[in-house]
Design a protein around this motif. Structure first.
Motif, mmCIF file in Angstrom:
data_model
loop_
_atom_site.group_PDB
_atom_site.id
_atom_site.type_symbol
_atom_site.label_atom_id
_atom_site.label_comp_id
_atom_site.label_asym_id
_atom_site.label_seq_id
_atom_site.Cartn_x
_atom_site.Cartn_y
_atom_site.Cartn_z
ATOM 1 N N MET A 171 3.961 53.690 26.335
ATOM 2 C CA MET A 171 5.111 53.267 27.112
ATOM 3 C C MET A 171 6.019 54.466 27.362
ATOM 4 S SD MET A 171 7.521 50.085 26.417
ATOM 5 C CE MET A 171 8.747 49.590 27.585
ATOM 6 N N ALA A 172 6.523 54.562 28.553
ATOM 7 C CA ALA A 172 7.467 55.615 28.901
ATOM 8 C C ALA A 172 8.871 55.024 28.919
ATOM 9 C CB ALA A 172 7.118 56.200 30.262
ATOM 10 N N PHE A 173 9.825 55.861 28.624
ATOM 11 C CA PHE A 173 11.230 55.473 28.680
ATOM 12 C C PHE A 173 11.939 56.421 29.635
ATOM 13 C CE2 PHE A 173 9.552 54.082 24.658
ATOM 14 C CZ PHE A 173 9.962 52.757 24.629
ATOM 15 N N TYR A 174 12.925 55.911 30.321
ATOM 16 C CA TYR A 174 13.576 56.674 31.381
ATOM 17 C C TYR A 174 15.077 56.778 31.146
ATOM 18 C CZ TYR A 174 9.211 55.417 33.640
ATOM 19 O OH TYR A 174 7.879 55.236 33.923
ATOM 20 N N THR A 175 15.601 57.965 31.368
ATOM 21 C CA THR A 175 17.032 58.173 31.499
ATOM 22 C C THR A 175 17.246 58.373 32.990
ATOM 23 O OG1 THR A 175 17.112 59.278 29.362
ATOM 24 C CG2 THR A 175 18.988 59.618 30.835
ATOM 25 N N TYR A 176 18.191 57.650 33.564
ATOM 26 C CA TYR A 176 18.338 57.713 35.017
ATOM 27 C C TYR A 176 19.801 57.776 35.428
ATOM 28 C CZ TYR A 176 19.540 52.748 34.779
ATOM 29 O OH TYR A 176 20.150 51.550 34.498
ATOM 30 N N ILE A 177 19.991 58.265 36.639
ATOM 31 C CA ILE A 177 21.317 58.270 37.252
ATOM 32 C C ILE A 177 21.203 57.546 38.590
ATOM 33 C CG2 ILE A 177 23.239 59.654 38.137
ATOM 34 C CD1 ILE A 177 22.337 61.918 36.287
ATOM 35 N N ALA A 178 22.063 56.566 38.777
ATOM 36 C CA ALA A 178 22.128 55.816 40.031
ATOM 37 C C ALA A 178 23.491 56.083 40.660
ATOM 38 C CB ALA A 178 21.935 54.329 39.767
ATOM 39 N N ALA A 179 23.552 55.969 41.969
ATOM 40 C CA ALA A 179 24.800 56.253 42.689
ATOM 41 C C ALA A 179 25.061 55.197 43.758
ATOM 42 C CB ALA A 179 24.721 57.631 43.347
ATOM 43 N N CYS A 180 26.321 55.145 44.194
ATOM 44 C CA CYS A 180 26.676 54.262 45.299
ATOM 45 C C CYS A 180 26.298 54.957 46.615
ATOM 46 C CB CYS A 180 28.170 53.928 45.271
ATOM 47 S SG CYS A 180 29.245 55.329 45.552
ATOM 48 N N LYS A 181 26.471 54.265 47.700
ATOM 49 C CA LYS A 181 26.068 54.791 49.010
ATOM 50 C C LYS A 181 26.764 56.108 49.359
ATOM 51 C CE LYS A 181 25.317 53.121 53.713
ATOM 52 N NZ LYS A 181 25.470 51.983 54.620
ATOM 53 N N SER A 182 28.037 56.239 49.008
ATOM 54 C CA SER A 182 28.792 57.453 49.339
ATOM 55 C C SER A 182 28.698 58.530 48.252
ATOM 56 C CB SER A 182 30.269 57.097 49.566
ATOM 57 O OG SER A 182 30.824 56.596 48.358
ATOM 58 N N ASN A 183 27.965 58.250 47.178
ATOM 59 C CA ASN A 183 27.754 59.176 46.048
ATOM 60 C C ASN A 183 29.029 59.477 45.264
ATOM 61 O OD1 ASN A 183 25.058 59.335 46.856
ATOM 62 N ND2 ASN A 183 25.458 61.103 48.148
#
Length: 121
Positions: A26-38
């Motif tokens: 199994m892989a685990f992820y650290t992620y960054i998400a943003a809004c439309k305007s960043n």
């Protein structure tokens, strides 16, 4: 009396076990998400990045992602263990915003949604 297993059978079994072991990791992820305007970002950890981003896109993510309409995956890292992913998340959350932006810009200068890339993982 015990029979000796032929070498070709042993090799096939070894290969099969190796394939099974490598596909069930199994892989685990650290992620960054943003809004439309960043302007607003969210840093998180998950074991299922596709499912988690689907939750964000539908507005079922965290309160922060719902409030600021954070829907776009702009950065992610893959980790072998959950503690590694959590440690990285905590480290990134302590960074200044400029450092986070530089990290994203290094791999995704246009801040494009990386969901298509994730679907091939």
């Amino acid at each position: 009396m015990r029979k000796e297993v032929p070498d070709h059978v042993r090799d096939c079994v070894t290969l099969l076990l190796t394939v099974i072991a490598s596909t069930s990791v199994m892989a685990f992820y650290t992620y960054i998400a943003a809004c439309k305007s960043n302007t607003a970002i969210y840093i998180g950890v998950t074991g299922d990045l596709l499912k988690r981003m689907a939750e964000h896109k539908s507005g079922c993510g965290s309160t922060h992602t719902t409030k600021y309409r954070i829907r776009k995956l702009v950065y992610f890292e893959v980790h072998e263990t959950l503690p590694e992913a959590i440690a990285r998340e905590r480290k990134l959350k302590r960074w200044r915003r400029g450092w986070k932006d530089a990290l994203i810009n290094a791999q995704n200068p246009n801040w494009s949604d990386l969901m298509m890339e994730v679907s091939f993982l």
